[in-house]
Scaffold this active site. Structure first.
Site, short mmCIF file in Angstrom:
data_model
loop_
_atom_site.label_atom_id
_atom_site.label_comp_id
_atom_site.label_asym_id
_atom_site.label_seq_id
_atom_site.Cartn_x
_atom_site.Cartn_y
_atom_site.Cartn_z
N TYR A 142 0.74 -0.27 -6.98
CA TYR A 142 0.52 1.05 -6.39
C TYR A 142 1.06 2.17 -7.28
O TYR A 142 0.70 3.33 -7.13
CB TYR A 142 1.16 1.16 -5.00
CG TYR A 142 0.52 0.27 -3.94
CD1 TYR A 142 -0.70 -0.35 -4.19
CD2 TYR A 142 1.12 0.05 -2.72
CE1 TYR A 142 -1.29 -1.16 -3.24
CE2 TYR A 142 0.53 -0.77 -1.76
CZ TYR A 142 -0.67 -1.37 -2.03
OH TYR A 142 -1.26 -2.18 -1.10
N LYS A 193 1.46 -14.68 -6.99
CA LYS A 193 0.21 -15.31 -7.44
C LYS A 193 0.39 -15.72 -8.90
O LYS A 193 -0.29 -15.22 -9.80
CB LYS A 193 -0.96 -14.32 -7.28
CG LYS A 193 -1.41 -14.13 -5.84
CD LYS A 193 -2.19 -15.30 -5.29
CE LYS A 193 -3.58 -15.39 -5.89
NZ LYS A 193 -4.29 -16.61 -5.46
N ASP A 226 -1.74 -16.11 -1.09
CA ASP A 226 -2.91 -16.35 -0.24
C ASP A 226 -2.65 -17.51 0.72
O ASP A 226 -2.99 -17.46 1.90
CB ASP A 226 -4.18 -16.58 -1.08
CG ASP A 226 -3.98 -17.62 -2.16
OD1 ASP A 226 -2.83 -17.89 -2.54
OD2 ASP A 226 -4.99 -18.19 -2.63
N ASP A 250 2.31 -5.48 1.64
CA ASP A 250 1.56 -4.55 2.46
C ASP A 250 0.63 -5.33 3.39
O ASP A 250 0.57 -5.10 4.61
CB ASP A 250 0.74 -3.64 1.52
CG ASP A 250 0.20 -2.41 2.22
OD1 ASP A 250 0.50 -2.23 3.41
OD2 ASP A 250 -0.54 -1.64 1.56
N ASP A 254 1.26 -6.66 7.60
CA ASP A 254 0.32 -6.26 8.66
C ASP A 254 -0.19 -7.47 9.43
O ASP A 254 -0.38 -7.42 10.64
CB ASP A 254 -0.88 -5.50 8.07
CG ASP A 254 -0.61 -3.99 8.02
OD1 ASP A 254 0.56 -3.60 8.17
OD2 ASP A 254 -1.57 -3.22 7.84
#
Ligand code: NAD
Length: 378
Positions: A142, A193, A226, A250, A254
């Site tokens: 970001y 990852k 994942d 992020d 959620d």
């Protein structure tokens, strides 16, 4: 008795409505003599823009930096949709995060037994769930440079975001996660990852080395981000503390949020470095939800996310763990009695207003105090 300096930034929409309920809780704990709280209030978001043309004033940023903890409500709303980009309501929060160096975002996902039926997952999968997601908040893709869209001149464009992490950024967020785990279930799951990203390889290496060097007694496991997403909805109770970067955090936070039902129930904390002299960490506590313009001003907002955020301040900024435990118990008790704001109503429950929910939680705290006096007398 210790005095704690709290800076309240209620913000816009339902922000002031839910903050008013936190003030009741603060007054109650002060009246019991749990601690003294010195309260200052400031403006943030659209309300700050209306007052002085910026989403937060320099003076309020300084007050936030001087406080022991900042309580933040919510910002934004359609009234400010057209304001210039750099003074939009959200920029007040972003400035606070940046200026206070708040790099660790803590989001607990707790499922109160009384609300297990509200989850989209089966009761046995979520009932009693208590996990903590620690997300790196100030680095990664970001913020990494270059960040741009280039015109390639042949009718094509190219968009570039840069995922970048330095060792120190991974170590400091890792320490937050390991320290938390020591006070909870003693287990950290680190997600990256590394199979496809160099930043994931470094993330994994640094976490592994930090663990061996400073936290050998905490259990560490690594999962690909994942796969962890799948495990979160398959069997979330396997986790205690999850630590991950800004982007994966992020998304995963959620997902975890929705395991427990409504947005109106979710607290969060953002922490910075501890001061080497005082040990005090810069800290901002806020509900995960926004300013909910659709229900603002109607006394319908659920104040539990905001009150739970104050519970996190009691625990992580003031070390008042017993008061934090009592507050969580009071919330659980009120829910078990069937009181619900409209967002979490279910069959057979009694729908109450924002203020009634706050009052009920205060009444529960008062009852706990009365019971403990009786216990001591017997
Ligand atoms: P939102 O979280 O404000 O609302 C989403 C939905 O959840 C709405 O239907 C709302 O009524 C409901 N809801 C949220 N909190 C609730 C509560 N405590 N009790 C009951 N119901 C609740 O998100 P949105 O609608 O996408 O955004 C509204 C405004 O808030 C926008 O201006 C957005 O930019 C801003 N926002 C601010 C923050 C923040 O201040 N940190 C975070 C997210 C969104």
């Amino acid at each position: 008795m210790t005095t704690y300096k709290l800076f309240l930034l209620a913000g816009d929409g339902i922000g002031p409505e839910v903050m008013a309920e936190v003030e009741k809780i603060i007054r109650h704990f002060a009246s019991e003599g749990v601690a003294k709280f010195e309260i200052e209030k400031g403006l943030v978001g659209g309300s700050a823009y209306d007052a002085h043309g910026a989403a937060i004033s320099d003076a309020d940023v300084k007050r936030a930096a001087d406080a022991d903890a900042v309580m933040f409500g919510a910002v934004g709303g359609p009234k400010w949709d057209g304001v210039p980009y750099d003074v939009r309501p959200e920029s007040g929060l972003l400035r606070l995060r940046k200026d206070l160096g708040l790099y660790a975002n803590l989001r607990p996902a707790i499922c109160y037994p009384a609300l297990a039926a509200a989850s989209s997952l089966k009761r046995e999968v979520v009932e009693g769930l208590d996990i903590m997601i620690v997300r790196e908040l100030t680095g990664g893709v970001y913020f990494g440079e270059p960040k741009q869209i280039i015109d390639l001149g042949n009718g094509q464009k190219r968009a570039i975001d840069t995922q970048v992490y330095d060792t120190y950024e991974i170590e400091r967020i890792g320490r937050v996660a390991f320290d938390l785990a020591k006070r909870r279930g003693n287990k950290v799951t680190s997600a990256d990852k590394r199979n496809v990203m160099k930043s994931g390889v470094l993330w994994n290496e640094v976490m592994t080395a930090l663990h061996a060097r400073e936290y050998p007694d905490v259990k560490l496991e690594h999962q690909l981000a994942d796969a962890l997403g799948m495990q979160l909805v398959r069997w979330p109770k396997q986790f205690d503390v999850i630590v991950t970067d800004n982007l994966f955090g992020d998304m995963l936070s959620d997902v975890a949020a929705m395991l427990t039902g409504s947005l109106g129930m979710l607290p969060s904390a953002s922490l910075g470095d501890a001061d080497p002299k005082t040990g005090k960490r810069r800290a901002l506590y806020e509900p995960v939800h926004g300013s909910a313009p659709d229900i603002a001003g109607r006394g319908m907002a659920n104040p539990i996310a905001m009150i739970g955020s104050f519970g996190m301040a009691l625990r992580y900024s003031f070390g008042l763990n017993q008061a934090a435990d009592r507050l969580e118990k009071a919330i659980a008790e009120v829910l078990a009695e069937g009181l619900r704001t409209a967002d979490i109503k279910s069959e057979g429950s009694r729908v109450v207003s924002t203020a009634e929910m706050g009052d009920a939680i205060v009444a529960e705290l008062a009852q706990q105090a009365a019971e403990s006096v009786t216990d001591e007398e017997n």
